[in-house]
Design a protein around this motif. Sequence first.
Motif, short mmCIF file in Angstrom:
data_model
loop_
_atom_site.label_atom_id
_atom_site.label_comp_id
_atom_site.label_asym_id
_atom_site.label_seq_id
_atom_site.Cartn_x
_atom_site.Cartn_y
_atom_site.Cartn_z
N ASP A 158 -15.51 14.48 -0.78
CA ASP A 158 -14.67 13.62 -1.60
C ASP A 158 -13.86 12.71 -0.69
O ASP A 158 -12.77 13.06 -0.23
CB ASP A 158 -13.75 14.48 -2.47
N TRP A 159 -14.40 11.52 -0.46
CA TRP A 159 -13.74 10.59 0.47
C TRP A 159 -12.46 10.01 -0.13
O TRP A 159 -11.58 9.56 0.62
CB TRP A 159 -14.70 9.46 0.84
N ALA A 160 -12.33 10.02 -1.44
CA ALA A 160 -11.12 9.49 -2.08
C ALA A 160 -9.90 10.33 -1.67
O ALA A 160 -8.81 9.78 -1.44
CB ALA A 160 -11.27 9.48 -3.59
N SER A 161 -10.05 11.64 -1.59
CA SER A 161 -8.94 12.50 -1.20
C SER A 161 -8.52 12.23 0.24
O SER A 161 -7.32 12.07 0.54
CB SER A 161 -9.34 13.97 -1.35
N LEU A 162 -9.50 12.15 1.14
CA LEU A 162 -9.17 11.87 2.53
C LEU A 162 -8.58 10.48 2.68
O LEU A 162 -7.60 10.27 3.42
CB LEU A 162 -10.43 12.00 3.39
N GLY A 163 -9.17 9.51 1.97
CA GLY A 163 -8.66 8.14 2.04
C GLY A 163 -7.26 8.02 1.48
O GLY A 163 -6.41 7.28 2.01
N GLY A 164 -6.99 8.73 0.38
CA GLY A 164 -5.66 8.69 -0.22
C GLY A 164 -4.60 9.24 0.71
O GLY A 164 -3.51 8.66 0.87
N LEU A 165 -4.89 10.39 1.34
CA LEU A 165 -3.94 10.98 2.27
C LEU A 165 -3.71 10.07 3.48
O LEU A 165 -2.57 9.86 3.91
CB LEU A 165 -4.45 12.35 2.73
N ALA A 166 -4.81 9.52 4.02
CA ALA A 166 -4.69 8.62 5.17
C ALA A 166 -3.89 7.37 4.81
O ALA A 166 -3.05 6.90 5.60
CB ALA A 166 -6.08 8.23 5.67
N LEU A 167 -4.12 6.83 3.60
CA LEU A 167 -3.39 5.64 3.17
C LEU A 167 -1.90 5.91 3.02
O LEU A 167 -1.06 5.10 3.41
CB LEU A 167 -3.98 5.14 1.85
N ALA A 168 -1.58 7.08 2.45
CA ALA A 168 -0.18 7.43 2.27
C ALA A 168 0.54 7.57 3.62
O ALA A 168 1.65 7.04 3.81
CB ALA A 168 -0.06 8.73 1.47
N LEU A 169 -0.10 8.26 4.55
CA LEU A 169 0.51 8.43 5.88
C LEU A 169 0.62 7.10 6.61
O LEU A 169 1.63 6.82 7.26
CB LEU A 169 -0.33 9.42 6.70
#
Length: 245
Positions: free
Chosen positions: A2-13
Amino acid sequence: MDWASLGGLALALAGILAGQLLEGGHIDSLVQPAAFTIVVIGTVGAVLLQSGTRSFVRGVAMARWIVIPPEDKTLTLVHDITLWSATARREGLLTLERFLDDIKDEFTAKGLRLIIDGVDPYKIREILDVDVSTYERRERQGAKIWESAGGYSPTIGILGAVLGLIHVMENLTDPGKLGGGIAVAFVATIYGVGFANLVFLPVANKLKTIIGDEVRRREMLTDVFCSIANGDNARVVEERHLAYK
């Protein structure tokens, strides 16, 4: 994956770090081992005290679903349901036994076995409903540890801030130690609020969604098994399945 989860966390940080840099700050100022220790270990301890070992371990194990969610077997399930229904109507319920060896899911195998054993449809529903309720309660208790962590970590971050301020007050006569104490005070609050809103609460909500999907799948299978046991037409069985979409 699930790349959306990893992308969301990376975007937030990235948003937080970029804001820190745009304001003229340094990323190094956000790295405070003392604050991290207070918030993380304190939160883990509080959650473990609340949930107990079994639910805590289960909740931690479920975290992998955030990156690698359970496989979606909808298409395979549609094919299997149609096959089971047609076979039962054409050849009898006992012929479903040949499908058991190919079924890896325990709930599905249990439902088919009850049909093959000739259990009354009402009893099948009763047995499987208890199974679904037990599964849902166990899984939600595991997911709840992340929700609890999201509630505790901001408060523990405030405790870290107070400890930092105490350290400052104890060293008012030594200006060289004031900066470190103030940094720990503010960064502990950032860690507490940040972990809660960027990690713990999003993880809890996503896990609850995944659990809800699995519960609906099991409820659908319960209806399907009862229909097959009743000898319903394959079209009726298919409609029961489609009603859950």
